[in-house]
Design an enzyme around this catalytic site. Structure first.
Site, PDB file in Angstrom:
ATOM      1  N   CYS A  65     -34.425  -2.185  25.719  1.00  0.00           N
ATOM      2  CA  CYS A  65     -35.412  -1.239  26.261  1.00  0.00           C
ATOM      3  C   CYS A  65     -36.792  -1.880  26.313  1.00  0.00           C
ATOM      4  CB  CYS A  65     -35.447   0.009  25.381  1.00  0.00           C
ATOM      5  SG  CYS A  65     -36.554   1.287  26.023  1.00  0.00           S
ATOM      6  N   ARG A 104     -31.471  20.799  14.245  1.00  0.00           N
ATOM      7  CA  ARG A 104     -30.404  19.789  14.080  1.00  0.00           C
ATOM      8  C   ARG A 104     -30.796  18.765  13.020  1.00  0.00           C
ATOM      9  NH1 ARG A 104     -29.705  18.785  19.241  1.00  0.00           N
ATOM     10  NH2 ARG A 104     -28.368  20.602  19.308  1.00  0.00           N
ATOM     11  N   CYS A 137     -25.798  17.094  27.068  1.00  0.00           N
ATOM     12  CA  CYS A 137     -27.182  16.709  26.810  1.00  0.00           C
ATOM     13  C   CYS A 137     -27.340  15.246  27.213  1.00  0.00           C
ATOM     14  CB  CYS A 137     -27.487  16.890  25.330  1.00  0.00           C
ATOM     15  SG  CYS A 137     -29.128  16.327  24.874  1.00  0.00           S
ATOM     16  N   CYS A 161     -34.510  19.870  24.281  1.00  0.00           N
ATOM     17  CA  CYS A 161     -34.203  19.487  22.908  1.00  0.00           C
ATOM     18  C   CYS A 161     -35.342  18.567  22.496  1.00  0.00           C
ATOM     19  CB  CYS A 161     -32.857  18.760  22.868  1.00  0.00           C
ATOM     20  SG  CYS A 161     -32.513  17.973  21.295  1.00  0.00           S
ATOM     21  N   CYS A 202     -37.423   1.680  16.543  1.00  0.00           N
ATOM     22  CA  CYS A 202     -36.181   1.699  17.326  1.00  0.00           C
ATOM     23  C   CYS A 202     -35.439   0.358  17.380  1.00  0.00           C
ATOM     24  CB  CYS A 202     -36.477   2.170  18.749  1.00  0.00           C
ATOM     25  SG  CYS A 202     -34.955   2.414  19.704  1.00  0.00           S
ATOM     26  N   CYS A 224     -23.817  14.371  23.765  1.00  0.00           N
ATOM     27  CA  CYS A 224     -25.163  13.891  24.082  1.00  0.00           C
ATOM     28  C   CYS A 224     -25.113  12.405  24.430  1.00  0.00           C
ATOM     29  CB  CYS A 224     -26.071  14.126  22.875  1.00  0.00           C
ATOM     30  SG  CYS A 224     -27.732  13.509  23.130  1.00  0.00           S
ATOM     31  N   CYS A 280     -41.327   1.406  20.785  1.00  0.00           N
ATOM     32  CA  CYS A 280     -41.263   2.403  19.703  1.00  0.00           C
ATOM     33  C   CYS A 280     -40.930   1.675  18.401  1.00  0.00           C
ATOM     34  CB  CYS A 280     -40.228   3.468  20.024  1.00  0.00           C
ATOM     35  SG  CYS A 280     -40.409   4.125  21.700  1.00  0.00           S
TER      36      CYS A 280
HETATM   37  N1  SAM Z   1     -34.928   6.285  25.170  1.00  0.00           N
HETATM   38  C1  SAM Z   1     -34.864   7.680  24.993  1.00  0.00           C
HETATM   39  C2  SAM Z   1     -36.108   8.230  24.366  1.00  0.00           C
HETATM   40  O1  SAM Z   1     -36.911   7.486  23.858  1.00  0.00           O
HETATM   41  O2  SAM Z   1     -36.276   9.464  24.410  1.00  0.00           O
HETATM   42  C3  SAM Z   1     -33.657   8.159  24.238  1.00  0.00           C
HETATM   43  C4  SAM Z   1     -33.140   7.468  23.029  1.00  0.00           C
HETATM   44  S1  SAM Z   1     -34.140   7.530  21.563  1.00  0.00           S
HETATM   45  C5  SAM Z   1     -33.209   6.433  20.616  1.00  0.00           C
HETATM   46  C6  SAM Z   1     -33.919   9.162  20.921  1.00  0.00           C
HETATM   47  C7  SAM Z   1     -34.584   9.530  19.615  1.00  0.00           C
HETATM   48  O3  SAM Z   1     -33.838   8.979  18.538  1.00  0.00           O
HETATM   49  C8  SAM Z   1     -35.992   9.052  19.350  1.00  0.00           C
HETATM   50  O4  SAM Z   1     -36.942   9.824  19.996  1.00  0.00           O
HETATM   51  C9  SAM Z   1     -36.085   9.204  17.850  1.00  0.00           C
HETATM   52  O5  SAM Z   1     -36.492  10.522  17.508  1.00  0.00           O
HETATM   53  C10 SAM Z   1     -34.654   8.989  17.382  1.00  0.00           C
HETATM   54  N2  SAM Z   1     -34.517   7.687  16.696  1.00  0.00           N
HETATM   55  C11 SAM Z   1     -34.433   6.476  17.278  1.00  0.00           C
HETATM   56  N3  SAM Z   1     -34.348   5.500  16.356  1.00  0.00           N
HETATM   57  C12 SAM Z   1     -34.383   6.117  15.150  1.00  0.00           C
HETATM   58  C13 SAM Z   1     -34.343   5.638  13.804  1.00  0.00           C
HETATM   59  N4  SAM Z   1     -34.277   4.337  13.521  1.00  0.00           N
HETATM   60  N5  SAM Z   1     -34.380   6.538  12.805  1.00  0.00           N
HETATM   61  C14 SAM Z   1     -34.470   7.857  13.077  1.00  0.00           C
HETATM   62  N6  SAM Z   1     -34.520   8.364  14.327  1.00  0.00           N
HETATM   63  C15 SAM Z   1     -34.482   7.512  15.358  1.00  0.00           C
HETATM   64  C1  DTB Z   2     -32.278  12.602  18.186  1.00  0.00           C
HETATM   65  O1  DTB Z   2     -33.282  13.265  17.890  1.00  0.00           O
HETATM   66  N1  DTB Z   2     -31.632  11.810  17.342  1.00  0.00           N
HETATM   67  C2  DTB Z   2     -30.523  11.141  17.991  1.00  0.00           C
HETATM   68  C3  DTB Z   2     -30.541  11.782  19.407  1.00  0.00           C
HETATM   69  N2  DTB Z   2     -31.695  12.598  19.369  1.00  0.00           N
HETATM   70  C4  DTB Z   2     -30.492  10.931  20.601  1.00  0.00           C
HETATM   71  C5  DTB Z   2     -30.612   9.661  17.928  1.00  0.00           C
HETATM   72  C6  DTB Z   2     -30.703   9.124  16.510  1.00  0.00           C
HETATM   73  C7  DTB Z   2     -30.722   7.639  16.570  1.00  0.00           C
HETATM   74  C8  DTB Z   2     -30.724   7.011  15.224  1.00  0.00           C
HETATM   75  C9  DTB Z   2     -30.862   5.531  15.262  1.00  0.00           C
HETATM   76  C10 DTB Z   2     -29.763   4.785  15.949  1.00  0.00           C
HETATM   77  O2  DTB Z   2     -28.562   5.115  15.780  1.00  0.00           O
HETATM   78  O3  DTB Z   2     -30.087   3.818  16.640  1.00  0.00           O
HETATM   79 FE1  SF4 Z   3     -36.587   2.736  24.221  1.00  0.00          FE
HETATM   80 FE2  SF4 Z   3     -35.891   3.227  21.694  1.00  0.00          FE
HETATM   81 FE3  SF4 Z   3     -38.318   3.949  22.567  1.00  0.00          FE
HETATM   82 FE4  SF4 Z   3     -36.123   5.276  23.475  1.00  0.00          FE
HETATM   83  S1  SF4 Z   3     -36.870   5.232  21.372  1.00  0.00           S
HETATM   84  S2  SF4 Z   3     -37.884   4.527  24.699  1.00  0.00           S
HETATM   85  S3  SF4 Z   3     -34.633   3.576  23.511  1.00  0.00           S
HETATM   86  S4  SF4 Z   3     -37.534   1.818  22.398  1.00  0.00           S
END
Ligand code: SAM
Ligand code: DTB
Ligand code: SF4
Length: 328
Positions: free
Chosen positions: A47, A257, A124, A184, A54, A91, A51
């Protein structure tokens, strides 16, 4: 709810807060059910965004490699398996900055959604930024809810992400609402924010009009290689429970959730979260890139507590069901 009121609610003695949250929960949710949702990363890694929590950002050296969009038939298999295992919501997440109408990958996503939506679960997606047109097309294809988290307070957000703004997040959420999909929207605890940041995040979420249909509360899963991989103190369990309770009170009709981070929680901790108002979990051994508790353990815990997985939808009662699909 406004910040001051959220703060007063949060700062009550612990048992008073739980009592209030429980009363709100019982007023709106009478059935002792927990919704099981299955997550699938349909496009993992690579990506462009930064963030700082992530695993999928291309900017950090994590163990996650960049993959291509999964094939529709493979996704459909996973969705069918999720339904067989008792999930009522599927989802699909993609590690993109966003999607754009008229591109090949967006057409592929629409095809995927059309197929998955025929299975009778809530559908979702979480694909990053959306414009009005993209939101409309996803809705038409059968998406019932769109996940787009604000993650933290407006003030703390720039500390966490620099490649898009808090306002960008709100714009996407507005497009989702305008297209008639459920929103959501939740956040992550443990990004180095303070309690006021968490409550300011909830203030924004609870003031959406309409209020979101679901509020995921994630607890940071630290990912080695990311800026938050080892630098941040884990959030105290009582603070997590308090946040769940305040979310229940502030957004009474939403599914709250209990999302990422359950692997690090004891059964007793999760139980208090359910008591405080959590009524949905991600179910299955994997979240997007990290692990989640085993399904058998989750089912055993619910059974112990006398909680039931939400029953499958019939053709007619699935939220966001179009008349055309319901008649099949
Ligand atoms: N790229 C899309 C976005 O940013 O909305 C969708 C995927 S993103 C991984 C979805 C959500 O997962 C993030 O907004 C965050 O709240 C959660 N998330 C991602 N990495 C995480 C982590 N290491 N620990 C906890 N929550 C995480
Ligand atoms: C949300 O709030 N949590 C989910 C879903 N929406 C997409 C994602 C959690 C991701 C946790 C870190 C990972 O598995 O990479
Ligand atoms: Fe990309 Fe992860 Fe940020 Fe979603 S949360 S925009 S997958 S870097």
């Amino acid at each position: 709810m406004q910040f001051e009121q959220l703060k007063r609610t949060y700062e009550q003695p612990f048992f008073d807060l739980l009592k209030q949250a429980r009363a709100v929960h019982e007023e709106h949710w009478t059935d002792n059910e927990v919704q099981l949702c299955t997550l699938l990363s349909i496009k993992t890694g690579g990506c462009s965004e930064d963030c700082s929590y992530c695993a999928q950002s291309a900017r950090y050296n994590t163990e996650v490699d960049s993959e291509r969009l999964m094939e529709r038939c493979d996704i459909l298999e996973r969705a069918k398996a999720a339904r067989e295992n008792g999930s009522t919501r599927f989802c699909m997440g993609a590690a993109w900055k966003g999607v754009r109408d008229g591109t090949k990958r967006f057409d592929e996503v629409l095809e995927i959604v059309r197929s998955v939506s025929k299975l009778g679960m809530e559908v979702c997606t979480t694909l990053g930024e959306l414009g009005a047109e993209e939101a409309k097309k996803l809705k038409e294809a059968g998406v019932t809810a769109y996940n787009h988290n604000i993650d933290t307070s407006p003030e703390h957000y720039p500390e966490i992400v620099s490649t898009h703004s808090f306002e960008d997040r709100l714009n996407t959420i507005r497009h989702v609402q305008d297209a008639g999909m459920s929103v959501c929207c939740g956040g992550i605890l443990g990004l180095g924010e303070n309690t006021d940041d968490r409550l300011r995040m909830l203030e924004v979420i609870s003031n959406f009009n309409p209020q979101p249909e679901s509020v995921p509360i994630n607890s940071l899963v630290p990912i080695p290689g990311t800026p938050l991989g080892d630098s941040v103190e884990p959030v105290d369990n009582f603070e997590i429970i308090r946040m769940i309770a305040v979310a229940r009170i502030a957004v009474p009709k939403a599914k709250v959730r209990l999302s990422a981070g359950r692997n690090a929680m004891s059964e007793e901790m999760q139980t208090l979260c359910f008591f405080a108002g959590a009524n949905s979990i991600f179910y299955g051994d994997k979240l997007l890139t990290t692990t989640n508790p085993q399904s058998e353990a989750d089912l055993a815990l619910l059974e112990k507590l006398g909680l039931a997985p939400q029953a499958p939808y019939t053709n007619q009662d699935r939220p966001g069901q179009s008349a055309e699909l319901a008649s099949h």
